[in-house]
Scaffold this motif. Structure first.
Motif, mmCIF file in Angstrom:
data_model
loop_
_atom_site.group_PDB
_atom_site.id
_atom_site.type_symbol
_atom_site.label_atom_id
_atom_site.label_comp_id
_atom_site.label_asym_id
_atom_site.label_seq_id
_atom_site.Cartn_x
_atom_site.Cartn_y
_atom_site.Cartn_z
ATOM 1 N N PRO A 1 0.828 -1.216 0.000
ATOM 2 C CA PRO A 1 0.000 0.000 0.000
ATOM 3 C C PRO A 1 0.860 1.264 0.000
ATOM 4 O O PRO A 1 2.063 1.232 0.270
ATOM 5 C CB PRO A 1 -0.799 -0.113 1.304
ATOM 6 N N ASP A 2 0.207 2.382 -0.275
ATOM 7 C CA ASP A 2 0.883 3.675 -0.257
ATOM 8 C C ASP A 2 1.168 4.110 1.176
ATOM 9 O O ASP A 2 0.453 3.744 2.110
ATOM 10 C CB ASP A 2 0.010 4.733 -0.927
ATOM 11 N N PRO B 1 -9.838 -4.853 2.326
ATOM 12 C CA PRO B 1 -10.793 -3.758 2.503
ATOM 13 C C PRO B 1 -11.967 -3.762 1.534
ATOM 14 O O PRO B 1 -12.746 -2.809 1.525
ATOM 15 C CB PRO B 1 -9.917 -2.518 2.267
ATOM 16 N N ASP B 2 -12.122 -4.802 0.723
ATOM 17 C CA ASP B 2 -13.167 -4.817 -0.300
ATOM 18 C C ASP B 2 -14.551 -4.443 0.238
ATOM 19 O O ASP B 2 -15.233 -3.600 -0.356
ATOM 20 C CB ASP B 2 -13.223 -6.193 -0.969
ATOM 21 N N PRO B 3 -15.031 -5.035 1.356
ATOM 22 C CA PRO B 3 -16.377 -4.681 1.822
ATOM 23 C C PRO B 3 -16.445 -3.271 2.397
ATOM 24 O O PRO B 3 -17.519 -2.663 2.416
ATOM 25 C CB PRO B 3 -16.675 -5.740 2.888
ATOM 26 N N LEU B 4 -15.317 -2.745 2.855
ATOM 27 C CA LEU B 4 -15.301 -1.371 3.359
ATOM 28 C C LEU B 4 -15.490 -0.400 2.198
ATOM 29 O O LEU B 4 -16.293 0.536 2.275
ATOM 30 C CB LEU B 4 -13.988 -1.081 4.088
ATOM 31 N N PHE B 5 -14.755 -0.637 1.115
ATOM 32 C CA PHE B 5 -14.904 0.222 -0.053
ATOM 33 C C PHE B 5 -16.313 0.111 -0.637
ATOM 34 O O PHE B 5 -16.901 1.098 -1.066
ATOM 35 C CB PHE B 5 -13.853 -0.130 -1.106
ATOM 36 N N ALA B 6 -16.862 -1.087 -0.629
ATOM 37 C CA ALA B 6 -18.220 -1.282 -1.151
ATOM 38 C C ALA B 6 -19.254 -0.521 -0.320
ATOM 39 O O ALA B 6 -20.315 -0.148 -0.831
ATOM 40 C CB ALA B 6 -18.564 -2.767 -1.180
ATOM 41 N N SER C 1 -13.616 5.607 1.553
ATOM 42 C CA SER C 1 -12.731 6.086 0.491
ATOM 43 C C SER C 1 -11.258 5.866 0.791
ATOM 44 O O SER C 1 -10.426 5.935 -0.115
ATOM 45 C CB SER C 1 -12.981 7.568 0.220
ATOM 46 N N SER C 2 -10.910 5.586 2.045
ATOM 47 C CA SER C 2 -9.527 5.248 2.377
ATOM 48 C C SER C 2 -9.475 4.478 3.686
ATOM 49 O O SER C 2 -10.320 4.675 4.566
ATOM 50 C CB SER C 2 -8.648 6.506 2.474
ATOM 51 N N THR D 1 -1.853 3.652 3.679
ATOM 52 C CA THR D 1 -3.218 3.966 3.280
ATOM 53 C C THR D 1 -3.599 3.152 2.055
ATOM 54 O O THR D 1 -2.847 3.091 1.083
ATOM 55 C CB THR D 1 -3.362 5.466 2.964
ATOM 56 N N LEU D 2 -4.768 2.527 2.117
ATOM 57 C CA LEU D 2 -5.321 1.822 0.971
ATOM 58 C C LEU D 2 -6.526 2.601 0.454
ATOM 59 O O LEU D 2 -7.345 3.083 1.253
ATOM 60 C CB LEU D 2 -5.757 0.403 1.350
#
Length: 282
Positions: free
Chosen positions: A117-118, A222-227, A231-232, A262-263
């Motif tokens: 990740p960044d 983090p897929d379900p979080l983004f869904a 946003s980060s 951060t992702l």
């Protein structure tokens, strides 16, 4: 499995990682010491897998840390998935260890897939606060409150503890989750993943411009979080496992043994891509 959707998804993701990469086993469970007023570094338990991967989870909910000290460490060589199943159906202590195991499996997947990740750009999880913003907080981030107010950004904090409720110029601390609706940017503790409030709170930030979830407990895929509109995701990335675990066991600052990353949906390739990369022949 009688568990909220976020817990079910993460357990299933852990199963997929374990099946794709081969069964992982526990190398160490490391607990911080019991302290009356622990610093941030004394709040998290750590699971290390047999490949060296480390995952963390908040361990101060509902007497979790005291319960874990009382139970003693699970046996070395125990299946990682046994620990993960505690996140699905166990008590608060089992959920913490299970989430740490999920986070360690995610780190194992990232390593095998070559994903890094960044670096974190700021403590707000890349929210880019600006004049005119209204910041909502899920959890009490004292230092971030001070920074936001210094920028002239009013803050609304959603709390669970009635004794912290107050109102003053530029700051509202409330037990009423609906007050987050007036905030265009939101930062939340990753404890949402442990106390079964993720679905309830995420429904309130759907209209926000930016939502950051931050904390070492957020090392999961983090897929379900983004869904859900995040946003980060800001979390901890362990660099030197040996030194890091020694610091955790002593309740010390982690020094240079871990860093913040951060992702974001823009840079995170998704679990399907990561599994395909990690499973590809060398």
């Amino acid at each position: 499995m009688n568990a909220p959707p976020i817990r079910r998804w993460l357990v299933e993701a852990a199963q997929r990682i374990d099946a794709a990469l081969g069964p992982a086993r526990l190398a160490r469970l490391v607990l911080p010491p019991l302290m009356e007023q622990p610093g941030k570094e004394g709040e998290f338990c750590a699971v290390q897998l047999d490949d060296g991967s480390v995952g963390l989870a908040f361990a101060l909910l509902e007497g979790t840390l005291a319960a874990l000290h009382g139970r003693g460490a699970p046996g070395v060589g125990r299946s990682a998935m046994e620990l993960v199943r505690g996140y699905a159906a166990g008590d608060a202590a089992a959920r913490a260890v299970g989430l740490a195991a999920i986070n360690a499996l995610a780190r194992r997947l990232y390593a095998r897939a070559g994903f890094v990740p960044d670096e974190s750009t700021d403590s707000f999880g890349s929210l880019a606060l600006a004049p005119g913003d209204r910041l909502g907080m899920v959890g009490h981030f004292s230092s971030l409150i001070a920074q936001a107010r210094a920028h002239g950004v009013p803050v609304t904090v959603l709390e669970l503890r009635p004794e912290l409720v107050r109102e003053e110029p530029g700051l509202v601390v409330t037990l009423d989750a609906k007050q987050l609706a007036g905030c265009n940017k939101i930062v939340s503790t990753s404890t949402l993943l442990l106390n079964d409030t993720f679905e309830q709170v995420s429904a309130l930030w759907r209209g926000a411009e930016a939502v950051a979830i931050v904390g070492p407990s957020a090392g999961c895929p983090p897929d379900p979080l983004f869904a859900a509109g995040v946003s980060s995701v800001g979390t901890a990335w362990v660099e030197d496992a040996g030194a890091f675990l020694a610091h955790v066991a002593a309740g010390e600052k982690w020094a240079g043994s871990a860093r913040k990353v951060t992702l974001t949906p823009q840079r995170y390739p998704g679990i399907e891509t990561l599994l395909a990369r990690a499973s590809a022949p060398a």
